[in-house]
Design an enzyme around this catalytic site. Structure first.
Site, PDB file in Angstrom:
ATOM      1  N   GLN A  86      -4.153   1.607   1.696  1.00 23.58           N
ATOM      2  CA  GLN A  86      -5.173   1.109   2.617  1.00 23.58           C
ATOM      3  C   GLN A  86      -5.662   2.183   3.589  1.00 23.58           C
ATOM      4  O   GLN A  86      -6.741   2.050   4.155  1.00 23.58           O
ATOM      5  CB  GLN A  86      -4.609  -0.068   3.433  1.00 23.58           C
ATOM      6  CG  GLN A  86      -4.282  -1.309   2.619  1.00 23.58           C
ATOM      7  CD  GLN A  86      -3.602  -2.360   3.478  1.00 23.58           C
ATOM      8  OE1 GLN A  86      -2.459  -2.214   3.882  1.00 23.58           O
ATOM      9  NE2 GLN A  86      -4.309  -3.444   3.764  1.00 23.58           N
ATOM     10  N   TYR A 115       7.143   4.906  -1.258  1.00 19.81           N
ATOM     11  CA  TYR A 115       5.899   4.328  -0.758  1.00 19.81           C
ATOM     12  C   TYR A 115       4.705   4.969  -1.469  1.00 19.81           C
ATOM     13  O   TYR A 115       4.513   6.190  -1.413  1.00 19.81           O
ATOM     14  CB  TYR A 115       5.750   4.541   0.753  1.00 19.81           C
ATOM     15  CG  TYR A 115       6.781   3.837   1.609  1.00 19.81           C
ATOM     16  CD1 TYR A 115       7.633   2.858   1.100  1.00 19.81           C
ATOM     17  CD2 TYR A 115       6.903   4.152   2.960  1.00 19.81           C
ATOM     18  CE1 TYR A 115       8.570   2.229   1.901  1.00 19.81           C
ATOM     19  CE2 TYR A 115       7.840   3.520   3.773  1.00 19.81           C
ATOM     20  CZ  TYR A 115       8.678   2.567   3.237  1.00 19.81           C
ATOM     21  OH  TYR A 115       9.610   1.953   4.034  1.00 19.81           O
TER      22      TYR A 115
END
Length: 327
Positions: free
Chosen positions: A27, A54
């Protein structure tokens, strides 16, 4: 911003910190990450949390590029990463690549993170989950060696049991190795048992510090899920589908609505109240925040103003609402 020692170590971490789970690369691009890191730093945040897994390593890349652009003095900020799941490679299912804390994986994982983040060392390194298939002594020795080699400064665990943390600490003590000094557990109004009960003896016995994650219960404690899953929310993301049932829980959303009323009385919003509630725990060294945009980060930092307003009477009202639904 206040600063607290990380457990019994001499390292001072900001009471609120910024993490990159879900957001970075998915994002938040490098430009937005740089903007948010700068805003957090200007507000007094000095700790920035990451993990190898991640965004399959890309979160570390984004954060590393942001640090490079910001040109901060390396003494002024603290950065972490975490190891366990490894990085997936198509067609490769070797058990030495993922879901492990064996020496081969760990000693190569730290080198990969250093390269992606463009750093000479990482301040805090975590074993992201326990590994029942690797002897704890092997893991402890590998993590200690990272520190001896100058690739990391402190090591700890994330979502380990109290018994495993104690076992790791005692092995390190017995063999004069670097001990684990911190644990990174999930901790929020609906998730409390580990921090408040299971780990209770470790704070005094071992000097364990906590860098807690998910103070907003993945967004539930913002109140935005009371009418379903907003299209632009974390819960709407395909890889976050496992969160949806919890985010739309009617009983918990009803409690969040009542908490919002308390927050309003204190001059804040329910997200700020939830963060302040975690922050007021003296065993928490730092509360890791997540944000997908600058305005969200700035709003969450407003929790600092609410923390001193959480009087015993206010805390009792919050407990009366939440404890029955807490795990």
């Amino acid at each position: 911003m206040q600063y607290r020692r990380l457990g019994r170590s001499g390292l001072q971490v900001s009471e609120l910190s910024l993490g990159s789970w879900v957001t970075y690369h998915n994002q938040v691009d490098t430009k937005a990450a740089t903007e948010m890191l700068a805003a957090a730093f200007d507000a007094g945040v000095n700790f920035f949390d990451n993990a190898e897994v991640y965004a399959q390593g890309q979160s570390e890349v984004v954060m590393g590029e942001a640090f490079k652009a910001l040109k901060w003095n390396r003494l002024d900020y603290i950065v972490s990463t975490k190891f366990f799941w490894g990085l997936s490679r198509e067609g490769n299912t070797t058990t030495n690549r993922k879901d492990t804390l064996n020496r081969k994986y760990l000693m190569q994982a730290i080198d990969g993170s250093l390269k992606r983040m463009q750093l000479d060392f990482i301040d805090l390194v975590y074993c992201h989950r326990p590994d029942p298939h690797t002897p704890i002594e092997e893991t402890v020795r590998a993590m200690s060696d990272m520190i001896t080699q100058g690739k990391a400064l402190y090591w700890g665990t994330s979502e380990w049991s109290a018994s495993d943390i104690r076992a790791a600490w005692e092995i390190a003590e017995r063999h004069h190795l670097h001990k684990p000094v911190m644990e990174q557990p999930q901790y929020h109004l609906f998730c409390r048992r580990k921090v408040e009960q299971e780990y209770a003896r470790l704070y005094e016995d071992l000097g364990l510090g906590l860098t807690t994650w998910s103070p907003l219960a993945s967004g539930l404690l913002t109140g935005k899920y009371k009418d379903g899953i907003p299209a632009d929310s974390r819960g709407a993301m395909e890889n976050m589908a496992f969160l949806r049932e919890g985010l739309t829980d009617p009983a918990k959303n009803a409690v969040v609505a009542e908490l919002a009323k308390i927050a309003d009385e204190l001059g804040g919003n329910v997200a700020q109240l939830a963060i302040a509630w975690v922050n007021r725990n003296p065993h928490v060294s730092t509360v890791i925040l997540g944000a997908s945009k600058l305005s969200q980060l700035q709003d969450n930092l407003g929790a600092l103003a609410l923390t001193p307003r959480l009087t015993p009477e206010v805390l009792a009202r919050i407990d009366a609402l939440c404890k029955a639904l807490a795990s």
